[in-house]
Design an enzyme around this catalytic site. Structure first.
Site, PDB file in Angstrom:
ATOM      1  N   HIS A   1     -38.208  20.243  19.910  1.00  0.00           N
ATOM      2  CA  HIS A   1     -39.222  21.128  19.326  1.00  0.00           C
ATOM      3  C   HIS A   1     -40.574  20.409  19.344  1.00  0.00           C
ATOM      4  O   HIS A   1     -41.585  20.998  19.702  1.00  0.00           O
ATOM      5  CB  HIS A   1     -38.821  21.515  17.908  1.00  0.00           C
ATOM      6  CG  HIS A   1     -39.765  22.488  17.280  1.00  0.00           C
ATOM      7  ND1 HIS A   1     -39.969  23.752  17.784  1.00  0.00           N
ATOM      8  CD2 HIS A   1     -40.583  22.380  16.198  1.00  0.00           C
ATOM      9  CE1 HIS A   1     -40.862  24.391  17.033  1.00  0.00           C
ATOM     10  NE2 HIS A   1     -41.256  23.576  16.082  1.00  0.00           N
TER      11      HIS A   1
ATOM     12  N   GLU B   1     -37.300  15.066  13.711  1.00  0.00           N
ATOM     13  CA  GLU B   1     -36.419  15.628  14.737  1.00  0.00           C
ATOM     14  C   GLU B   1     -35.735  14.526  15.551  1.00  0.00           C
ATOM     15  O   GLU B   1     -34.532  14.605  15.837  1.00  0.00           O
ATOM     16  CB  GLU B   1     -37.202  16.557  15.676  1.00  0.00           C
ATOM     17  CG  GLU B   1     -36.298  17.168  16.740  1.00  0.00           C
ATOM     18  CD  GLU B   1     -37.054  18.020  17.760  1.00  0.00           C
ATOM     19  OE1 GLU B   1     -38.290  17.947  17.806  1.00  0.00           O
ATOM     20  OE2 GLU B   1     -36.378  18.754  18.500  1.00  0.00           O
TER      21      GLU B   1
ATOM     22  N   LYS C   1     -44.089  20.767  24.987  1.00  0.00           N
ATOM     23  CA  LYS C   1     -45.310  21.264  24.337  1.00  0.00           C
ATOM     24  C   LYS C   1     -46.497  20.353  24.626  1.00  0.00           C
ATOM     25  O   LYS C   1     -47.648  20.751  24.424  1.00  0.00           O
ATOM     26  CB  LYS C   1     -45.108  21.396  22.824  1.00  0.00           C
ATOM     27  CG  LYS C   1     -44.197  22.559  22.432  1.00  0.00           C
ATOM     28  CD  LYS C   1     -44.155  22.763  20.921  1.00  0.00           C
ATOM     29  CE  LYS C   1     -43.186  23.860  20.511  1.00  0.00           C
ATOM     30  NZ  LYS C   1     -41.774  23.410  20.543  1.00  0.00           N
TER      31      LYS C   1
ATOM     32  N   PHE D   1     -41.788  27.330  10.501  1.00  0.00           N
ATOM     33  CA  PHE D   1     -42.280  27.404   9.119  1.00  0.00           C
ATOM     34  C   PHE D   1     -41.318  28.282   8.331  1.00  0.00           C
ATOM     35  O   PHE D   1     -40.963  29.383   8.771  1.00  0.00           O
ATOM     36  CB  PHE D   1     -43.663  28.074   9.087  1.00  0.00           C
ATOM     37  CG  PHE D   1     -44.841  27.136   9.265  1.00  0.00           C
ATOM     38  CD1 PHE D   1     -44.679  25.809   9.619  1.00  0.00           C
ATOM     39  CD2 PHE D   1     -46.133  27.612   9.058  1.00  0.00           C
ATOM     40  CE1 PHE D   1     -45.782  24.969   9.770  1.00  0.00           C
ATOM     41  CE2 PHE D   1     -47.243  26.774   9.210  1.00  0.00           C
ATOM     42  CZ  PHE D   1     -47.061  25.457   9.573  1.00  0.00           C
TER      43      PHE D   1
ATOM     44  N   CYS E   1     -41.858  29.790  14.310  1.00  0.00           N
ATOM     45  CA  CYS E   1     -41.812  29.121  15.619  1.00  0.00           C
ATOM     46  C   CYS E   1     -40.400  28.975  16.162  1.00  0.00           C
ATOM     47  O   CYS E   1     -40.209  28.436  17.251  1.00  0.00           O
ATOM     48  CB  CYS E   1     -42.502  27.774  15.515  1.00  0.00           C
ATOM     49  SG  CYS E   1     -44.196  27.989  14.930  1.00  0.00           S
TER      50      CYS E   1
ATOM     51  N   HIS F   1     -48.269  24.922  21.896  1.00  0.00           N
ATOM     52  CA  HIS F   1     -47.209  25.506  21.074  1.00  0.00           C
ATOM     53  C   HIS F   1     -47.328  27.027  21.117  1.00  0.00           C
ATOM     54  O   HIS F   1     -48.242  27.601  20.531  1.00  0.00           O
ATOM     55  CB  HIS F   1     -47.345  24.976  19.652  1.00  0.00           C
ATOM     56  CG  HIS F   1     -46.176  25.307  18.771  1.00  0.00           C
ATOM     57  ND1 HIS F   1     -45.171  26.175  19.141  1.00  0.00           N
ATOM     58  CD2 HIS F   1     -45.860  24.860  17.526  1.00  0.00           C
ATOM     59  CE1 HIS F   1     -44.290  26.274  18.159  1.00  0.00           C
ATOM     60  NE2 HIS F   1     -44.675  25.479  17.172  1.00  0.00           N
TER      61      HIS F   1
END
Lengths: 82, 414
Positions: free
Chosen positions: B304, B315, B336, B402, B164, B341
């Site tokens: 993110h 985050e 998002k 990931f 991502c 996403h």
């Protein structure tokens, strides 16, 4: 039930049109795949794969190089049906 | 001594769950609309998939691309090419030596529709029916390759893969191509097209997707106490990056400067972010350092923030950790919440949002936050856009993937 050469030409024209974006009526028996229709080897193999499925025939790789024109392919497929 | 070229953003293109181009996507984002919707297929019932919704592209490629292009490209490449055509036109179709023009368009997962279709064909009909274009369509460099063909880009065509973070990493690498003197103009971004039952089942198996089937539009809710996972999305974002000198010479409109790129890896866990945020902090610090931007000048962060229980707060704490008290005047946006996403496309779309936020001096909203997490230590822009003020402004766009990949981009007003 075998397809007539007319039906094979029409079916092949549909496949070529989908692959190239050319109008079906430009796919005429005398047209050369490479020189007139600008079809590269990868596209030609795609057309062969789709034609085999559509007409229930096998077009051996060794034979593809002999299929210079659309008419050559129509004749080969027609003969291969029997 | 030659100086390192500055990098500016001169063109934007996208196809997203909010719209078929950048203007419609941005307008929908400013209006706080959701791109998530119930899937009109029987996948959930046929396969027992617990998720019945996704953020699918608003305009499907068959509405914009001719048949031969649809047949020759995986959807991931189709989205990339659609976004590229818009971005290139938006930049005014720069005249550039092809050997000074690069392409860097990433996908997080690759041509999975093509892969799985070919596997179905093989099992059902045999090897003779597998189409010759299968490999060039499924390879993960296919989108960037088609983009380089589209524009005749010959400085290099690359596809960096980091789940991502892929879209942001692509843009970072593109900036490096300009900074290092390899190119004057680079078309860069990310794309993803995995709204297919297998990846949805697989993401659901990893327990990362929201299960809010009765309320798709309310499912992506970063920083809300009721958040329960991300909403899988699809689409692409592409930007035209250019050396400031090249852009100035042709009088190009500049949306923003891409002032700094920061990269790091957690080296911690294959899916979970490192809890202290050390890797994220190092990425943001590196980006700020390269940009020369001080913490006090950062007014906006496009997070993110995927709407997962653990990730969002790590985050937020990392941003606080980097900016300290200066985080008090940061307008935090989690877009998002609206787009879902886009995985490999996310970092690129959010770079577009960040560039537009600076260009128009307004931060896009975060929707669906009805009950903010009490542990959120930042000022979240909720429901309606927020003005960002006058003078020089800086913003950070974060993307994490990931595998522990962290990418931070620092943008400033032109």
């Amino acid at each position: 039930m075998a397809h007539s050469e007319q039906e094979i030409l029409a079916g092949l024209a549909e496949i070529v049109a989908e692959e190239t974006g050319l109008p079906t009526d430009s796919v005429l028996p005398e047209k050369s795949f490479t020189d007139d229709l600008d079809i590269d080897s990868l596209s030609m193999m795609t057309i062969v794969t789709l034609a085999e499925e559509k007409f229930g025939v096998t077009i051996p790789d060794d034979e593809v190089k002999n299929l210079t024109t659309v008419g050559d392919a129509v004749s080969f497929i027609s003969a291969a049906q029997s | 001594m030659s100086t390192v070229p500055e990098v500016v953003v001169t063109g934007l293109g996208a196809t997203t769950p909010l719209g078929g181009d950048v203007p419609s996507t941005w307008a929908a984002a400013l209006a706080g609309r959701s791109g998530a919707r119930t899937l009109e297929n029987d996948w959930a019932d046929t396969y027992g998939i617990p998720v019945r919704f996704a953020a699918t592209v608003r305009v499907t490629p068959d509405a914009v691309l001719p048949r031969p292009e649809l047949k020759r490209m995986d959807p991931s490449a189709q989205y990339a090419v659609i976004a590229t055509r818009e971005a290139w036109a938006d930049a005014g179709r720069p005249e550039v030596d092809p050997e000074r023009l690069g392409a860097v368009v990433s996908s997080g997962i690759g041509g999975i529709w093509t892969t799985l279709d070919a596997w179905d064909t093989l099992r059902e009909k045999g090897a003779r029916r597998v189409l010759p274009m299968t490999v060039p369509m499924l390879m993960p460099n296919s989108p960037t390759a088609f983009v380089s063909l589209e524009l005749g880009a010959r400085a290099g065509a690359h596809a960096l893969v980091s789940a991502c973070a892929s879209g942001a990493e692509a843009i970072g690498y593109a900036a490096d191509m300009i900074r290092s003197g390899r190119a004057d103009v680079v078309v860069a971004g990310g794309t993803e097209a995995v709204i297919h039952p297998m990846p949805i089942a697989a993401f659901a198996a990893s327990r990362t997707l929201s299960l809010r089937n009765d309320d798709p539009a309310g499912a992506s809710r970063p920083y809300d106490t009721a958040r329960d996972g991300f909403v899988i999305g699809e689409g692409a974002g592409v930007v035209v990056l250019e050396s400031a000198e090249h852009a100035a010479a042709r009088g190009a409109r500049v949306y923003a400067r891409l002032a700094g790129v920061g990269l790091s890896a957690d080296g911690y866990h294959i899916t979970s972010p490192e809890p202290s945020g050390d890797g994220q902090i190092r990425a943001m610090r590196a980006a700020l350092e390269q940009s020369g931007v001080a913490a006090r000048d950062v007014v906006h962060v496009n997070a993110h923030a995927t709407s997962t229980v653990v990730g969002d707060l790590i985050e937020a704490r990392s941003i606080r950790g980097v900016l300290g008290d200066d985080a008090d005047h940061v307008a935090l946006s989690a877009t998002k919440s609206m787009t879902g996403h886009l995985l490999g496309g996310a970092g690129a779309l959010e770079t577009i949002f960040t560039a537009l936020a600076l260009h128009e001096r307004q931060a896009p909203p975060t929707i669906n936050v009805t009950d903010p997490d009490p542990e959120l230590v930042l000022d979240l822009v909720r429901d309606t856009p927020r003005a960002l003020g006058e003078g020089p402004l800086a913003a950070i766009n974060n993307s994490f993937g990931f595998g522990g990949h962290n990418v931070a981009l620092v943008l400033t007003t032109a």
